[in-house]
Write an enzyme that holds these catalytic residues in place. Sequence first.
Site, PDB file in Angstrom:
ATOM      1  N   TRP A 123     115.338 -34.372 -33.433  1.00 58.31           N
ATOM      2  CA  TRP A 123     116.086 -33.378 -33.389  1.00 58.31           C
ATOM      3  C   TRP A 123     115.650 -32.192 -33.801  1.00 58.31           C
ATOM      4  O   TRP A 123     116.147 -31.003 -33.222  1.00 58.31           O
ATOM      5  CB  TRP A 123     117.222 -33.874 -34.782  1.00 58.31           C
ATOM      6  N   HIS A 124     114.328 -31.971 -34.434  1.00 59.54           N
ATOM      7  CA  HIS A 124     113.854 -30.970 -34.639  1.00 59.54           C
ATOM      8  C   HIS A 124     113.121 -30.234 -33.385  1.00 59.54           C
ATOM      9  O   HIS A 124     113.021 -28.950 -33.525  1.00 59.54           O
ATOM     10  CB  HIS A 124     113.026 -30.763 -35.928  1.00 59.54           C
ATOM     11  N   GLY A 125     112.759 -30.796 -32.498  1.00 61.96           N
ATOM     12  CA  GLY A 125     111.916 -30.406 -31.460  1.00 61.96           C
ATOM     13  C   GLY A 125     111.659 -31.421 -30.226  1.00 61.96           C
ATOM     14  O   GLY A 125     111.933 -32.699 -30.522  1.00 61.96           O
TER      15      GLY A 125
END
Lengths: 481, 375
Positions: A315-317
């Site tokens: 989700w973060h990257g």
Amino acid sequence: MTYISLEYYILVIVSLIVYYFLPVGRRWIALLTGSAVFYCFAASDIRQYVLFVCTIALSFAGALWIEAVPEPKKRKAVLWSVILISAAPLLIMKVTGILQGHLREGVERIPLIVPVGLSFYTLQIISYLADVYRGKIRAQRNPLKYALFISFFPQIVQGPIPRYEQLGWQLFEGRNFNIDNIVRGSQRILWGFFLKLMIADKAAVAVNEIFNNYRDYEGAYVWVAGILYSIQLYTDFLACTTIAQGVAELFGIEIVDNFRHPYFAVSVQDFWRRWHRSLSEWLRDYVYIPLGGNRKGTVRKYINLCITFLVSGLWHGEGIRFLFWGGLHAFYQIFGTCTAPLRNRVCEIVKLSEGTFSRRLYQTLGTCFWVMTAWIIFRANSLRSGLHMIRSMLTVVNPWVLLNGSLDSIMPYQEWVLLSASILVLFFVSRAQEKGSVREWISEQHLTVRWGLALACIAIIMIFGTYGFGYDAQAFIYGGF
Amino acid sequence: MKNTSEKSALKVLKCLIFCLLAALMAHGINRVLKIKGQEYGVYSSYAQYGGFYEMEKKTVDVLFLGSSHCYCGFSPQEFYDRYGIRSYNLGSSRQSTWLSYYWLREALKTQAPQAVVMDVYYTRVSSGDESSVQKALSYMKWSPNKAEAVRTAVKEFPELTFKSFLLPNIRFHDRWKELDREDFMLSELEPYKALKGYVPLPDRYGKNDFKMIGESEEDFVAASKAGIELQPKTDEYAEWPDTSKDYMGRIADLCKEKGIDLILVKTPTVRWTAEDHNAAVKFAEEYGLTFYDFNACRYYEALNYDYAQDNADEGHANVRGAEKICGFIGELLAGEYNVEAVRDDQWEKTAHFMEKIKKEFENGETGEAAESLSD
């Protein structure tokens, strides 16, 4: 249009005036219009807007369909179909990102349409659909009200990720004008500006220099960069959440706290209870628990933990280093749980009793170290460079660069002094917040003290803040996720 | 109920008072942070433009426009002391033609000059640098004219924003590291207003690398006889950027419309080429204007100029050089352009400043002119 731009506050003020001028029952229309205008300015491409509106329309209809289907199996199938379609843009972005991340330079990449706030509103939609499916909430019948819930402008770009039962009714029920809300909201916005311009963006100058030229900086420099990036990421994200809370408060709407002083955590598990809480709770409720949580034995618990943190990383990257970062946090937690008896035994031997300041201090410093190490991977330009930096941090000894003025080549010494002083202010405010409400304390003070504090804060930000000509204004970091 | 609404009203009032205080504080901070436009020891922008707005209406008969060559070459006090001509110098560092145009428009709101003398050095580029824009516009009062000037500035310098002119802290807050006494004690800059835009330079260049421009065959023959090397003869002319052409045209048209005599000049400088000269001549002919190029043999000699002694550096006239240039232009204004001598206290009261500066120069004192003023 960013949350610290003049244009944004013009929009806020206009929306505010319209909001309080409309009849109570119609006030949500002002918020919806404000959100539509904000998204217009925030989206760089009309196709982003179209995709955003289509996703809203589809998930709105999907929720009604889920509710209308009586048969459980079919209901589940409908839920998954709607979730998959609604989350398709995010999934495509993530998968394409990972695949394209391995392409050599010069190879043409597929241009993607990435709507602003995609990562945040997708999770918001999934939680809404899941809650409708579980019968926790009733699906919204008014498409415009639903559109407002998804697109509420103070938090669309960087969250927090709201739950329908917490935010929905506040948006739709018009709030009465209360000057206290304006005052308290403004205080929050001011604090958000302090965090962003006095800490996050100042730290960014040194962080960007060291991370982008990591081969030129070793040992103590990496420690400085790691510590500063940990602070930058926190204050940047906290600033955005605080400003979102402040703007919402102007309308009498309460947005949940997304942080609870994460760097005071005594374990990595504790850290995740304090860091980006709306995401952590979302992952717990919609990934970890549905996977079985800790109900199916220790091994399954660890597997579920790994899956949850890999999802968090993804989700973060899009890069492989984000998966590594997520996996590292899962490892920290599993390792922490497994070694807890041993560590407790060691503490007993060296007489570090439970509950003492010394024990807490060691636990907090240890947690900060592990979290910082993971942040280095997170921020580095690649997994390889991140690992190189960590190795350098642990093997190169050059503490003199902290004392002989070498740091001045990265940033003038006056800026270092200001940054350090601002971080100290944050530390003492956070300590005070752990014990009680700082805002309550301020509100109890004499008018001259309250006004003096606010005016001093405005003056300090105006003069010493990192913004304007000559600086590349840092976009809020979490807006990129 | 009444009590509650009264309490609310009181809170709203308090909020308004706080906002007012915050706005006043922000204004004060911006005053301190804003660039004061120091040039060669003289706070030109702050004093020059602030002083211009303080001039009585319709008392300035001649205006000077242009770059630093202009503000070092034309001393309004000299014109008054010798010819009784009331003038004001609105030149600024690297002032491009569009900045000159907007300052001319600004000046015409309160003044009705008979003549405008413009140094054409900065016709060669579209814009100076960003700091030159700040020096010229920071102290212009807000009006639709300034808004238009700022829009042009933003077009010329994309890194600038309109709001950075509305809220100067966006542009200047980083100056906190270099703030000095003058930034806080604005009253100490007041004496500089006496100079009316003129920046006196005390130094002497010393070198004699200046080459005049020959305009005719006779110039070259005469120079050859006297053993003087002129700039090579050429019929080529420098191409002005579109912005310069556009705004020079606007300046000429505006002056024509208002019945103002526009006089083009170029003070002596080694940086001015024959091609530049030809371009200015071409423009002057096109608009029916007179161009006095003091780099050309006939006007340089008419000035009796000694480049090594009358210039402070490669490009700017010193106090004595300015005296000579003012003498020539003063004669011209009083004679050919019929600018009358008028007694006016605004110039009368400031005469002693110029006397002091001249005296220091004659004594060979090379201290900054600013110091001599603040004594």
